[in-house]
Design a protein around this motif. Structure first.
Motif, PDB file in Angstrom:
ATOM      1  N   GLU A 163      -4.231  -4.270  15.604  1.00  0.00           N
ATOM      2  CA  GLU A 163      -5.410  -4.048  16.160  1.00  0.00           C
ATOM      3  C   GLU A 163      -6.777  -3.874  16.581  1.00  0.00           C
ATOM      4  O   GLU A 163      -5.977  -2.390  16.343  1.00  0.00           O
ATOM      5  CB  GLU A 163      -4.960  -5.130  18.002  1.00  0.00           C
ATOM      6  N   PRO A 164      -7.796  -4.111  15.435  1.00  0.00           N
ATOM      7  CA  PRO A 164      -8.912  -2.617  15.109  1.00  0.00           C
ATOM      8  C   PRO A 164      -9.308  -2.545  16.433  1.00  0.00           C
ATOM      9  O   PRO A 164      -9.574  -3.486  17.714  1.00  0.00           O
ATOM     10  CB  PRO A 164     -10.618  -3.761  14.584  1.00  0.00           C
ATOM     11  N   LEU A 185      -6.483   0.593  13.329  1.00  0.00           N
ATOM     12  CA  LEU A 185      -6.053  -0.207  13.692  1.00  0.00           C
ATOM     13  C   LEU A 185      -4.269   0.255  14.456  1.00  0.00           C
ATOM     14  O   LEU A 185      -3.914   1.742  14.116  1.00  0.00           O
ATOM     15  CB  LEU A 185      -5.727  -0.780  12.596  1.00  0.00           C
ATOM     16  N   ASP A 215      -8.237   1.201   1.305  1.00  0.00           N
ATOM     17  CA  ASP A 215      -8.042  -0.311   0.716  1.00  0.00           C
ATOM     18  C   ASP A 215      -9.129   0.161  -0.925  1.00  0.00           C
ATOM     19  O   ASP A 215      -8.073  -0.638  -1.686  1.00  0.00           O
ATOM     20  CB  ASP A 215      -9.057  -1.280   0.746  1.00  0.00           C
ATOM     21  N   TYR A 254      -0.940  -1.206  16.380  1.00  0.00           N
ATOM     22  CA  TYR A 254       0.130  -2.094  15.903  1.00  0.00           C
ATOM     23  C   TYR A 254       1.281  -1.898  16.686  1.00  0.00           C
ATOM     24  O   TYR A 254       1.611  -0.996  17.143  1.00  0.00           O
ATOM     25  CB  TYR A 254       0.900  -2.088  14.728  1.00  0.00           C
ATOM     26  N   TYR A 277       0.781  -1.270  -0.152  1.00  0.00           N
ATOM     27  CA  TYR A 277       0.224  -0.253   0.127  1.00  0.00           C
ATOM     28  C   TYR A 277       0.631   1.496  -0.015  1.00  0.00           C
ATOM     29  O   TYR A 277       2.334   1.197   0.631  1.00  0.00           O
ATOM     30  CB  TYR A 277      -0.898  -0.591   0.867  1.00  0.00           C
ATOM     31  N   GLU A 310       1.176  -5.718   4.862  1.00  0.00           N
ATOM     32  CA  GLU A 310       0.018  -6.283   5.168  1.00  0.00           C
ATOM     33  C   GLU A 310      -0.625  -5.021   6.873  1.00  0.00           C
ATOM     34  O   GLU A 310      -0.887  -5.493   7.812  1.00  0.00           O
ATOM     35  CB  GLU A 310       0.887  -7.766   6.461  1.00  0.00           C
ATOM     36  N   PRO A 311      -1.534  -4.937   5.487  1.00  0.00           N
ATOM     37  CA  PRO A 311      -1.786  -3.470   6.483  1.00  0.00           C
ATOM     38  C   PRO A 311      -3.186  -4.500   7.772  1.00  0.00           C
ATOM     39  O   PRO A 311      -3.794  -3.583   8.979  1.00  0.00           O
ATOM     40  CB  PRO A 311      -3.125  -3.113   5.841  1.00  0.00           C
ATOM     41  N   THR A 312      -3.724  -6.024   7.213  1.00  0.00           N
ATOM     42  CA  THR A 312      -4.628  -5.906   8.579  1.00  0.00           C
ATOM     43  C   THR A 312      -4.180  -6.274   9.992  1.00  0.00           C
ATOM     44  O   THR A 312      -4.589  -7.260  10.547  1.00  0.00           O
ATOM     45  CB  THR A 312      -5.267  -7.242   8.175  1.00  0.00           C
ATOM     46  N   THR A 345      -5.283   3.482   9.455  1.00  0.00           N
ATOM     47  CA  THR A 345      -6.618   3.844   8.979  1.00  0.00           C
ATOM     48  C   THR A 345      -5.855   3.333   7.709  1.00  0.00           C
ATOM     49  O   THR A 345      -4.665   3.905   6.832  1.00  0.00           O
ATOM     50  CB  THR A 345      -7.151   4.323   8.919  1.00  0.00           C
ATOM     51  N   VAL A 346      -6.120   2.638   7.423  1.00  0.00           N
ATOM     52  CA  VAL A 346      -6.440   1.573   5.594  1.00  0.00           C
ATOM     53  C   VAL A 346      -7.384   2.035   5.052  1.00  0.00           C
ATOM     54  O   VAL A 346      -8.554   1.873   5.171  1.00  0.00           O
ATOM     55  CB  VAL A 346      -6.212   0.209   6.011  1.00  0.00           C
TER      56      VAL A 346
END
Length: 92
Positions: free
Chosen positions: A41-42, A51, A70, A53, A3, A36-38, A67-68
C-alpha cells in the motif's frame, strides 16, 4: 519479472531479532514483494514514496516498508516489524 533486493541497515537490525518461525513467514512475504512490487500500500504524507506490505506472522500483524526503483528493477527493504509503533519508528 522478479526484482533484485537491497536491504537498509534498519531492516537488517530488526530482521536478525526474529525467531526462526517468524523468519519463514518474513521470507515468504519478501518473495511475494519481489515477484509483485506493487502489492504494498503506497503511503502519504511523511512517508510518501514508501510502500507497506502487511502480513500475519506468529499470531500478530507484521509490516514491511520498502521502495521500488523500476529503472534498476530493484526493491529496497527499509524496515520490518510488528504493527505496534511501526510507523512512529519509521518516521525517525
Amino acid at each position: 519479472m522478479n526484482y533484485s533486493e537491497k536491504f537498509a541497515r534498519r531492516f537488517l537490525r530488526s530482521y536478525k531479532r526474529f525467531h526462526p518461525n517468524q523468519l519463514r513467514t518474513v521470507h515468504r512475504a519478501l518473495d511475494q514483494i519481489l515477484h509483485e512490487p506493487t502489492i504494498g500500500e503506497p503511503k502519504k504524507g511523511d512517508l510518501t514514496g514508501l510502500l507497506v506490505y502487511k502480513f500475519p506472522a506468529a499470531g500478530q500483524d507484521f509490516l514491511i516498508a520498502y521502495t521500488v526503483n523500476d529503472l534498476l528493477k530493484e526493491v529496497t527493504f527499509e524496515a520490518v516489524g510488528p504493527h505496534e509503533n511501526f510507523y512512529r519508528d519509521l518516521k525517525r
